[in-house]
Design a protein around this motif. Sequence first.
Motif, PDB file in Angstrom:
ATOM      1  N   ALA A 128      36.666  82.569   1.145  1.00  0.00           N
ATOM      2  CA  ALA A 128      37.484  83.216   0.118  1.00  0.00           C
ATOM      3  C   ALA A 128      38.870  82.595  -0.003  1.00  0.00           C
ATOM      4  O   ALA A 128      39.568  82.834  -0.991  1.00  0.00           O
ATOM      5  N   ALA A 129      39.274  81.791   0.978  1.00  0.00           N
ATOM      6  CA  ALA A 129      40.583  81.141   0.894  1.00  0.00           C
ATOM      7  C   ALA A 129      40.661  80.238  -0.328  1.00  0.00           C
ATOM      8  O   ALA A 129      41.743  80.018  -0.889  1.00  0.00           O
ATOM      9  N   LEU A 130      39.514  79.705  -0.768  1.00  0.00           N
ATOM     10  CA  LEU A 130      39.506  78.818  -1.932  1.00  0.00           C
ATOM     11  C   LEU A 130      39.926  79.548  -3.204  1.00  0.00           C
ATOM     12  O   LEU A 130      40.394  78.926  -4.160  1.00  0.00           O
ATOM     13  N   ASN A 131      39.774  80.871  -3.214  1.00  0.00           N
ATOM     14  CA  ASN A 131      40.220  81.652  -4.369  1.00  0.00           C
ATOM     15  C   ASN A 131      41.711  81.485  -4.621  1.00  0.00           C
ATOM     16  O   ASN A 131      42.192  81.681  -5.735  1.00  0.00           O
ATOM     17  N   HIS A 132      42.450  81.135  -3.571  1.00  0.00           N
ATOM     18  CA  HIS A 132      43.897  80.945  -3.684  1.00  0.00           C
ATOM     19  C   HIS A 132      44.258  79.479  -3.861  1.00  0.00           C
ATOM     20  O   HIS A 132      45.428  79.113  -3.789  1.00  0.00           O
ATOM     21  N   GLY A 133      43.248  78.634  -4.082  1.00  0.00           N
ATOM     22  CA  GLY A 133      43.484  77.219  -4.326  1.00  0.00           C
ATOM     23  C   GLY A 133      43.107  76.355  -3.140  1.00  0.00           C
ATOM     24  O   GLY A 133      43.055  76.834  -1.993  1.00  0.00           O
ATOM     25  N   PRO A 134      42.847  75.060  -3.388  1.00  0.00           N
ATOM     26  CA  PRO A 134      42.460  74.148  -2.307  1.00  0.00           C
ATOM     27  C   PRO A 134      43.494  74.081  -1.182  1.00  0.00           C
ATOM     28  O   PRO A 134      43.132  73.967  -0.016  1.00  0.00           O
ATOM     29  N   GLY A 135      44.779  74.156  -1.542  1.00  0.00           N
ATOM     30  CA  GLY A 135      45.818  74.084  -0.521  1.00  0.00           C
ATOM     31  C   GLY A 135      45.735  75.214   0.474  1.00  0.00           C
ATOM     32  O   GLY A 135      46.011  75.033   1.666  1.00  0.00           O
ATOM     33  N   GLY A 137      49.557  70.489   1.575  1.00  0.00           N
ATOM     34  CA  GLY A 137      49.267  70.640   2.994  1.00  0.00           C
ATOM     35  C   GLY A 137      48.407  69.575   3.625  1.00  0.00           C
ATOM     36  O   GLY A 137      48.129  69.641   4.830  1.00  0.00           O
ATOM     37  N   LEU A 138      47.950  68.581   2.847  1.00  0.00           N
ATOM     38  CA  LEU A 138      47.154  67.514   3.449  1.00  0.00           C
ATOM     39  C   LEU A 138      48.005  66.731   4.433  1.00  0.00           C
ATOM     40  O   LEU A 138      49.170  66.402   4.157  1.00  0.00           O
ATOM     41  N   ALA A 139      47.417  66.428   5.575  1.00  0.00           N
ATOM     42  CA  ALA A 139      48.145  65.682   6.598  1.00  0.00           C
ATOM     43  C   ALA A 139      48.154  64.197   6.248  1.00  0.00           C
ATOM     44  O   ALA A 139      47.118  63.653   5.862  1.00  0.00           O
ATOM     45  N   PRO A 140      49.300  63.537   6.361  1.00  0.00           N
ATOM     46  CA  PRO A 140      49.314  62.086   6.115  1.00  0.00           C
ATOM     47  C   PRO A 140      48.515  61.365   7.190  1.00  0.00           C
ATOM     48  O   PRO A 140      48.427  61.831   8.333  1.00  0.00           O
ATOM     49  N   ILE A 141      47.894  60.265   6.822  1.00  0.00           N
ATOM     50  CA  ILE A 141      47.141  59.470   7.786  1.00  0.00           C
ATOM     51  C   ILE A 141      48.135  58.639   8.577  1.00  0.00           C
ATOM     52  O   ILE A 141      48.803  57.754   8.039  1.00  0.00           O
ATOM     53  N   THR A 142      48.275  58.940   9.847  1.00  0.00           N
ATOM     54  CA  THR A 142      49.239  58.252  10.697  1.00  0.00           C
ATOM     55  C   THR A 142      48.536  57.262  11.606  1.00  0.00           C
ATOM     56  O   THR A 142      47.425  57.511  12.083  1.00  0.00           O
ATOM     57  N   ARG A 143      49.168  56.153  11.844  1.00  0.00           N
ATOM     58  CA  ARG A 143      48.578  55.118  12.681  1.00  0.00           C
ATOM     59  C   ARG A 143      48.519  55.581  14.139  1.00  0.00           C
ATOM     60  O   ARG A 143      49.423  56.246  14.639  1.00  0.00           O
ATOM     61  N   VAL A 144      47.441  55.232  14.814  1.00  0.00           N
ATOM     62  CA  VAL A 144      47.269  55.587  16.221  1.00  0.00           C
ATOM     63  C   VAL A 144      46.821  54.362  17.004  1.00  0.00           C
ATOM     64  O   VAL A 144      46.142  53.477  16.476  1.00  0.00           O
ATOM     65  N   ASP A 145      47.224  54.308  18.249  1.00  0.00           N
ATOM     66  CA  ASP A 145      46.769  53.257  19.174  1.00  0.00           C
ATOM     67  C   ASP A 145      47.010  51.847  18.621  1.00  0.00           C
ATOM     68  O   ASP A 145      46.216  50.933  18.865  1.00  0.00           O
ATOM     69  N   GLY A 146      48.073  51.681  17.861  1.00  0.00           N
ATOM     70  CA  GLY A 146      48.395  50.358  17.348  1.00  0.00           C
ATOM     71  C   GLY A 146      47.506  49.877  16.227  1.00  0.00           C
ATOM     72  O   GLY A 146      47.588  48.725  15.806  1.00  0.00           O
TER      73      GLY A 146
END
Length: 493
Positions: A124-131, A36-45
């Motif tokens: 508690a969300a971490l109990n289900h993993g970092p994702g 679920g990590l978001a890719p780093i997308t280029r912005v503003d050129g």
Amino acid sequence: MVGLAALLALAVVVGLGGYAYVEYRFHQIHREHVAGLAPITRVDGRSASQTPYNILLVGDNCRNCLAPADGHAFGSAADIAGGRSDVTMLLHVDPNTRHVAILSIPRDLWLPIPNSTGEIRVDAALNHGPGELVATIEDALNIPINHYVELNFDTFRDVVNALGGLNIDFPDRAYDAYSLLNVPAGCFHLNGTQVLQVVRARHFYYEQNGRWNYDGLGDISRIQRDHEFLKVLAAAVSAKGLGDPVTDNSLVSGVAKDLTIDDTFSLGSLAHMASTFGHIDLGAAPQRTLPVDEDNSPSGFTFQGEQFGDVVFPTNTADRAAIAAFLGTPASGNSLPANALPVTVVNGSGISGQAATTSAALKALGFHVAGARTGQQYSTPAETVVYYAPGHEANAQRLAEELGGAVSLGQDAAIAGSGLTLVTGTNMTVARPASAQARTHVAHPAGPPSAAVIGGITATNPTYPSFDPTACPAGATATSLPKLAVPDSSILP
């Protein structure tokens, strides 16, 4: 933040000990695939190396991750099972401007579980993993997360010890039975274990004029103390110098074995981070806490019949402003038309007629309301959730911009269907039609009307209180921390 300092220390060693040594240390770090990590997308050129990104920094309180001897101090895995994000911070990094900012998320924040009708405290969300933790924050708060860094109690303690300890001033005697903090007033030199007692304290008592007082803000106050600690840590790192090979080696060797980073981090990206931010005063970075409302139900918060103790809820209008300031973006609405997707309104609060009145208010704002019905009431108070399908985050945010109160977003295609589903909460409000007429698809000048608080207001950016610890004054002599008797429970409020 401590995790970032560790990464910087690791990268700095590139220029000190040779590539083979650095590569050896780098491979000691646990690298994990985080969904679920978001890719780093280029912005503003900008080039990829100049594009801003966000790092989720997590302090995991997992007990089975620790040395067996630590059970007496922190509790064993049998006492406290699983792991939780005791500290949840977001670090915004802009290589182009060399600007960093911090946003802390209270651990008891109540948010929807991604792709589920359930809800959960964010820690508690971490109990289900970092994702799951990443998805919970991204889906509910609309903040993209590009990298993940996790450390535990041992890592934290080793960082402080590698620096030779820290000098911290206590204006008043302080005590926390849970974190084992028990200190008199004065300037003291603390080791890693003792500093951990300070930053973990969220059941904080302080003594003034012979009388004990209780700081009732819990995790919110702990976050403030953690922010102050980061300033002390940054000053200590600056004074010690990351260019000292002995200090660097101690930091890296102490941190590497207990540090987890996502597998998209490369040795090159860490080196670039160090070269870009190695001389930035991280202690001076803007530090914010996500605004919240506190539930003060006498018997604690109950959801679907299960007791969850103390929780806090998001405050939609204030949250958007805080997130925009953290990301360095205008606090304005998007340009999507209100009727871009149909909206189904579901009464989730049990308030009579709420679905019908909400539908009428949304229609007056230009939304296409496809239907309204009464749903199941899972809790009192109840949180408002805007459910959306993947790809419709902007549409969900567009609807949320018209709402006040405890509002979060939840990604769930099964609930949202082909549009949006708004499950109404206890203190939800809708903007007046006049606001929509004046709207030019930017922001409301004043935002939607404020909703009634859910239980009791929790100050989210309080003035740092006089009784909380800070850095020792310049020129003060720090002494070793003495052993004190535990205060008698009869004199504690």
